[in-house]
Design an enzyme around this catalytic site. Sequence first.
Site, PDB file in Angstrom:
ATOM      1  N   ARG A 265       0.833  -1.200   0.000  1.00 10.70           N
ATOM      2  CA  ARG A 265       0.000   0.000   0.000  1.00 10.70           C
ATOM      3  C   ARG A 265       0.870   1.253   0.000  1.00 10.70           C
ATOM      4  NH1 ARG A 265      -4.840   1.724   4.260  1.00 10.70           N
ATOM      5  NH2 ARG A 265      -5.190   3.784   3.346  1.00 10.70           N
TER       6      ARG A 265
ATOM      7  N   ASN B 203     -10.646  -4.368  -1.448  1.00 12.80           N
ATOM      8  CA  ASN B 203     -10.539  -3.367  -2.503  1.00 12.80           C
ATOM      9  C   ASN B 203      -9.569  -3.797  -3.601  1.00 12.80           C
ATOM     10  OD1 ASN B 203     -12.282  -1.231  -1.700  1.00 12.80           O
ATOM     11  ND2 ASN B 203     -10.875  -0.753  -0.034  1.00 12.80           N
TER      12      ASN B 203
ATOM     13  N   CYS C 229     -19.197  -2.187   0.581  1.00 13.30           N
ATOM     14  CA  CYS C 229     -18.363  -1.027   0.914  1.00 13.30           C
ATOM     15  C   CYS C 229     -19.054  -0.282   2.054  1.00 13.30           C
ATOM     16  CB  CYS C 229     -18.216  -0.118  -0.309  1.00 13.30           C
ATOM     17  SG  CYS C 229     -17.194   1.351  -0.031  1.00 13.30           S
TER      18      CYS C 229
ATOM     19  N   HIS D 207     -16.559   3.376  -4.959  1.00 10.13           N
ATOM     20  CA  HIS D 207     -15.680   4.532  -4.777  1.00 10.13           C
ATOM     21  C   HIS D 207     -15.857   5.566  -5.888  1.00 10.13           C
ATOM     22  CE1 HIS D 207     -12.716   2.352  -1.837  1.00 10.13           C
ATOM     23  NE2 HIS D 207     -13.982   2.353  -1.433  1.00 10.13           N
TER      24      HIS D 207
ATOM     25  N   TYR E  70     -14.394  10.095  -2.345  1.00  7.55           N
ATOM     26  CA  TYR E  70     -13.454   9.664  -3.383  1.00  7.55           C
ATOM     27  C   TYR E  70     -13.539  10.544  -4.631  1.00  7.55           C
ATOM     28  CZ  TYR E  70     -12.369   5.463  -0.743  1.00  7.55           C
ATOM     29  OH  TYR E  70     -11.926   4.603   0.221  1.00  7.55           O
TER      30      TYR E  70
END
Length: 421
Positions: free
Chosen positions: A90, A144, A164, A194, A244
């Site tokens: 990440r 995700n 989500c 998102h 987002y």
Amino acid sequence: MKLTVVGGGSTYTPELVDGFARLRDTLPVQELVLVDPAADRLELVGGLARRIFAKQGHTGRVVTTSDLDAAVDGADAVLLQLRVGGQAARERDETWPLECGCVGQETTGAGGLAKALRTVPVVLDIAERVRRANPGAWIIDFTNPVGIVTRALLGAGHRAVGLCNVAIGLQRKFAALLGVAPADVHLDHVGLNHLTWETGVRLGGPEGEDVLPRLLAEHGEAVAADLRLPRPLLDRLGVVPSYYLRYYYAHDEVVDELRTKPSRAAEVAAMERQLLDMYGDPALDEKPGLLAGRGGAYYSEAAVDLAAALLGGEGSPYQVVNTYNRGTLPFLPDDAVIEVPAAVGAKGATSLPVAAVDPLYAGLMASVTAYEDLALDAALRGGRERVFRALLAHPLVGQYAYAEQLTDRLIAHNREHLAWA
């Protein structure tokens, strides 16, 4: 009832366990299996999970294991919350895109594509093992990028629904602002994972009064501050975009911010170290307050509600989920995965009708859907050219020079996770 959580060693898991304990009448779990290859983390999380169950008087059994096949054997539902490559991957996803002037984020843009390429093959392998163990089991995906992962699962014929926490988070915030119970708030939530907009906020159910204009008029400043978008923009849109959308509506501003502060991955990694220390305390028997900063707010309640409805229990009949489009949004392919309110039951999720979508939002949805097509193709078949095509199609990239540079960086940083590289 047996539920299995893949990625059970996640610091998220006590949030989920707390929901199972509190909402045991909605979802009567008899056996909760936490499976994770990281044995040290798993035992810390599993110990806390048992103490949470004990404190709240839950009689279910919590089992920890690193044996995936044993974990999914006989499971009624399997929840996926894994992170291939961990926080280190990440951190890279949030860093190298910035070198090319693009948003560095773990679920969208170039970083989101990298996560999809690492994740889809692993998830499909897990799903096949679930199907062999119990063909009737439901797979609930919280991993995700949820839209792409859910599309991969559905495309392979699995009984899967994507989940989500954005919608349930907004529902709770709007309810607090309006002074009503969360159950009284129904969102006209439309888009892709998102990439969503609240085009209506209804009281009492899908056909209830739309109070979105009143919400924006009376609480627009608070909503805008939460989204970190200007209040005048919300007034002009007349809807509430998910946070987002800031990556799209304020791209360059966000890039400048991200270049001047520690990555979210670094913040989360530090928080995880603190949380794991806490989880090791034998006196701790509830989820700590620090967990709220980890993300995933209300995930447990959404997961319990969805699992209960799928397994024939007392879950809410209408929930926001990720599922096949099947004509709900006529400007998208039937096999696109969209995030909308749906009727959920033992046969799965069926999208509720959606009012005509403003071209301002429909165009971006169509563009990102095209990217997701290409991203899934790259995840399933590999190859530098497929990665390049997906990046070129993404609205947050879009220029060939950026796409070339990002392709090289993505492959270099993820080679160990890409069988074809």
